[in-house]
Design an enzyme around this catalytic site. Structure first.
Site, PDB file in Angstrom:
ATOM      1  N   ASP A  57       0.797  -1.229   0.000  1.00  0.00           N
ATOM      2  CA  ASP A  57       0.000   0.000   0.000  1.00  0.00           C
ATOM      3  C   ASP A  57       0.829   1.278   0.000  1.00  0.00           C
ATOM      4  O   ASP A  57       0.290   2.360   0.236  1.00  0.00           O
ATOM      5  CB  ASP A  57      -0.949   0.003   1.204  1.00  0.00           C
ATOM      6  CG  ASP A  57      -2.123  -0.945   0.990  1.00  0.00           C
ATOM      7  OD1 ASP A  57      -2.619  -1.001  -0.144  1.00  0.00           O
ATOM      8  OD2 ASP A  57      -2.534  -1.612   1.962  1.00  0.00           O
ATOM      9  N   ASP A 115      -6.987  -3.712  -6.025  1.00  0.00           N
ATOM     10  CA  ASP A 115      -6.619  -2.436  -5.395  1.00  0.00           C
ATOM     11  C   ASP A 115      -5.171  -2.041  -5.695  1.00  0.00           C
ATOM     12  O   ASP A 115      -4.809  -0.867  -5.712  1.00  0.00           O
ATOM     13  CB  ASP A 115      -6.754  -2.502  -3.857  1.00  0.00           C
ATOM     14  CG  ASP A 115      -7.952  -3.270  -3.356  1.00  0.00           C
ATOM     15  OD1 ASP A 115      -8.430  -4.184  -4.059  1.00  0.00           O
ATOM     16  OD2 ASP A 115      -8.406  -2.986  -2.231  1.00  0.00           O
TER      17      ASP A 115
HETATM   18  N1  GLY Z   1      -7.569  -1.138  -0.363  1.00  0.00           N
HETATM   19  C1  GLY Z   1      -8.446  -1.563   0.649  1.00  0.00           C
HETATM   20  C2  GLY Z   1      -9.856  -1.235   0.417  1.00  0.00           C
HETATM   21  O1  GLY Z   1     -10.227  -0.721  -0.613  1.00  0.00           O
HETATM   22  O2  GLY Z   1     -10.638  -1.497   1.308  1.00  0.00           O
END
Ligand code: GLY
Length: 338
Positions: A57, A115
């Site tokens: 992330d 994501d």
């Molecule tokens: N990237 C985590 C979410 O969208 O919850």
């Protein structure tokens, strides 16, 4: 906010960059030194993430905070943090798989979530700054393999694809936060739309534009996208219309559609803009936008973090606010990226 209380996180959490980033957006909009100072103070708190290799992330964390800081100040100290973070993110790339690993630990072998497309913006920024080929190579390989394996023929995407780390073969396609393995989890669709639109901005590769358009057309043509254009938390959730909406999915989709509209011919642009403008109107209306001093001081109500676990359901979420602010900046700037 969850169960009525404010949840605070440290720099390693995937959401840590959104509040500083929101402050930079507000500072930019208002031109007010007080917001700028607050943005700089909060940004500095995220810096320890730059050498943390335990998460994919880093793009969310650093690009939304330090990336905004650098865009607005051109301070080379911010750039250094971004480049260090990009190098750290590259340590999660396995050339045999050709992707950046999303999560460590079981029950997966080498999980990659849709994501993760969002984290590539940090790598493409680093490439644009340094011209070091490896940043772009990793981002492009990741994006290409995402096109191969995360999408269904209708343009919707799986949430998690698990790979064999030795061969790169697909082991499983599943969900983590969506309703089911075969459903279209709303925020995941928005991440994919945003991610491929962003990759097209950097590379001008028509395959990325085509993928972004495919996702956009799936979403805006979906019979269960409501009139106000703010999706339910999952397009296949079973109990509509009683299912919660996800304002965060709407805000990310809205921001992406503003950018995508600037990349396509007039007829498609006007279709995408009509939806994006409706989304801005909806999010800014009392249906989603909280009254001042309520809602834990968040801008938007009605997002969903993780419905299956009962966590952050119909709650304000910091990333909904961040992408809402970005969408408004893009709207104000015309069509392009803002
Ligand atoms: N990237 C985590 C979410 O969208 O919850």
């Amino acid at each position: 906010v969850d169960k009525g209380g404010l949840v605070l996180v440290g720099p390693r959490d995937w959401t840590s960059g959104f509040f500083p980033g929101s402050l930079w957006r507000i500072a930019e909009h208002t031109g007010d030194a007080q917001w700028r100072k607050a943005a700089a103070d909060l940004t500095a708190r995220v810096e320890p993430a730059k050498t943390y290799g335990g998460t994919h992330d880093l793009g969310f964390i650093l690009y939304c905070s330090y990336g905004q800081a650098y865009r607005l100040t051109a301070d080379p100290a911010y750039r250094e943090v971004l480049l260090t973070g990009a190098r750290t993110l590259c340590t999660r790339f396995n050339p045999k798989v050709g992707m950046i690993r999303s999560w460590d630990g079981r029950p997966w072998s080498y999980p990659v979530i849709i994501d993760n497309m969002m984290n590539l913006e940090l790598l493409m920024f680093a490439h644009a700054q340094t011209r070091e080929a490896s940043f772009k190579e990793i981002a492009v390989r990741h994006a290409n393999k995402t096109i191969e394996n995360h999408f269904r023929p209708d343009g919707s995407s799986f949430h998690v694809v698990d790979f064999d780390p030795n061969t790169g073969a697909v082991l499983k396609r599943q969900t983590h936060q969506g309703f089911s393995d075969s459903s279209a989890w709303a925020r995941g669709q928005s991440w994919g739309l945003y991610g491929f639109t962003m990759m097209y901005r950097f590379t001008q590769d028509p395959a990325y534009l085509a993928q972004a358009r495919k996702v956009a057309d799936f979403l805006i043509g979906h019979p269960r996208l409501p009139e106000d254009k703010i999706p339910y938390w999952d397009f296949d959730a079973p109990d509509m219309p009683r299912e919660p909406r996800d304002a965060s999915a709407g805000a990310v989709m809205c921001s992406a559609l503003f950018e995508l509209a600037g990349q396509v011919e007039a007829e498609s642009a006007s279709r995408y803009l009509a939806v994006a403008r409706q989304q801005i109107r909806s999010l800014a209306s009392p249906a989603y936008r909280a009254p001042l001093d309520g809602n834990g001081h968040f801008l938007l109500m009605h997002s969903v973090g993780h419905k299956g676990r009962g966590v952050e359901v119909d709650a304000p979420l910091v990333y909904a606010d961040y992408y809402f602010l970005e969408a408004m900046a893009r709207c104000k700037a015309g069509l392009g990226a803002g």
